[in-house]
Enzyme design. Structure first.
Site, PDB file in Angstrom:
ATOM      1  N   HIS A 224       0.813  -1.226   0.000  1.00  0.00           N
ATOM      2  CA  HIS A 224       0.000   0.000   0.000  1.00  0.00           C
ATOM      3  C   HIS A 224       0.849   1.280   0.000  1.00  0.00           C
ATOM      4  CE1 HIS A 224      -2.825   3.090   1.146  1.00  0.00           C
ATOM      5  NE2 HIS A 224      -2.196   3.242   2.293  1.00  0.00           N
TER       6      HIS A 224
ATOM      7  N   HIS B 101       4.112   6.766   5.293  1.00  0.00           N
ATOM      8  CA  HIS B 101       2.965   7.493   5.848  1.00  0.00           C
ATOM      9  C   HIS B 101       2.149   6.724   6.886  1.00  0.00           C
ATOM     10  CE1 HIS B 101       0.421   5.472   2.752  1.00  0.00           C
ATOM     11  NE2 HIS B 101      -0.575   5.706   3.591  1.00  0.00           N
ATOM     12  N   ASP B 102       2.204   5.396   6.876  1.00  0.00           N
ATOM     13  CA  ASP B 102       1.428   4.635   7.861  1.00  0.00           C
ATOM     14  C   ASP B 102       2.287   4.039   8.977  1.00  0.00           C
ATOM     15  OD1 ASP B 102      -1.204   5.006   6.984  1.00  0.00           O
ATOM     16  OD2 ASP B 102      -1.059   3.402   5.492  1.00  0.00           O
TER      17      ASP B 102
ATOM     18  N   GLU C  11       1.114   5.399  12.532  1.00  0.00           N
ATOM     19  CA  GLU C  11      -0.240   4.971  12.874  1.00  0.00           C
ATOM     20  C   GLU C  11      -0.334   3.464  13.102  1.00  0.00           C
ATOM     21  OE1 GLU C  11      -2.915   7.778  10.744  1.00  0.00           O
ATOM     22  OE2 GLU C  11      -4.056   5.936  10.421  1.00  0.00           O
ATOM     23  N   ASP C  12       0.378   2.700  12.326  1.00  0.00           N
ATOM     24  CA  ASP C  12       0.142   1.251  12.320  1.00  0.00           C
ATOM     25  C   ASP C  12       1.303   0.382  12.785  1.00  0.00           C
ATOM     26  OD1 ASP C  12      -2.430   1.624  11.385  1.00  0.00           O
ATOM     27  OD2 ASP C  12      -1.818   1.616   9.294  1.00  0.00           O
TER      28      ASP C  12
ATOM     29  N   ASP D 174      -3.179   8.479  -1.164  1.00  0.00           N
ATOM     30  CA  ASP D 174      -3.604   7.471  -0.181  1.00  0.00           C
ATOM     31  C   ASP D 174      -5.062   7.079  -0.411  1.00  0.00           C
ATOM     32  OD1 ASP D 174      -3.368   5.853   2.137  1.00  0.00           O
ATOM     33  OD2 ASP D 174      -4.094   7.471   3.421  1.00  0.00           O
TER      34      ASP D 174
END
Ligand code: ZN
Length: 184
Positions: free
Chosen positions: A38, A64-65, A68-69, A125
């Site tokens: 992704h 970018h994630d 957050e993840d 995104d």
């Protein structure tokens, strides 16, 4: 004298970092693809469709994630990739201490106030996510939930317009196809 890595080396460094951090994660879709596909797709959309060549933006897209993840910290990003990349990733990261519905509402409210570079990442995104929703729908999401997701993505994107015509056009096309597929 040892020089800092540049260009392709910095970008590939970010790809390797993201691949490592997301190594145990899979996407929500039925095909359960590796998560890192992704963020790589998001960076590819920026460079390919959007014509974005700015290395810090592409690196932030790849990363970018991670906040957050994964267990990645902002400090870690800054040490590895510099303050500009860190700031960009921070800008596109939700506050996970807030409940999901609040985070979703804030994404709509904050979109228009983001920097142009952060808007670009958000655009790519959402293109990737809406496309995934159509081609590899998450198992167990009823039609209503999928349609609500599309409405929400459209509202977030309303605040991100005016930075890249090609990406905005692609988002519109991907959104239209998603709705047609869901309603057919
Ligand atoms: Zn993402």
């Amino acid at each position: 004298m040892k020089t800092e890595p540049e260009g392709a080396a910095r970008l590939l460094n970010a790809v390797a970092f993201a691949a490592h951090k997301h190594r145990d994660q899979r996407r929500k879709g039925e095909d359960k693809s590796p998560y890192v596909n992704h963020p790589i797709e998001v960076a590819e959309l920026l460079a390919g469709t959007g014509g974005v060549g700015e290395m810090n933006v592409l690196m932030a897209a790849v990363l970018h994630d991670t906040i957050e993840d994964t267990d990645t910290t902002l400090k870690e990003l800054e040490a590895a990739f510099g303050s500009e990349v860190r700031a960009l990733v921070e800008e596109v990261t939700d506050d996970k201490s807030l409940p999901k519905d609040v985070r979703k509402r804030l994404q709509i409210e904050h979109a228009a106030r983001l920097s142009d570079a952060a808007k670009l990442i958000k655009l790519a995104d959402k293109i990737a996510n809406v496309r995934d929703m159509t081609d590899h729908p998450p198992s167990g999401w009823p039609l209503q939930r999928r349609l609500e997701y599309l409405d929400w993505a459209e509202r977030v994107m309303a605040g991100c317009r005016g930075v890249n015509g090609a990406l905005e056009k692609l988002f519109d096309a991907v959104l239209k196809r998603a709705r047609e597929t869901d309603l057919s």
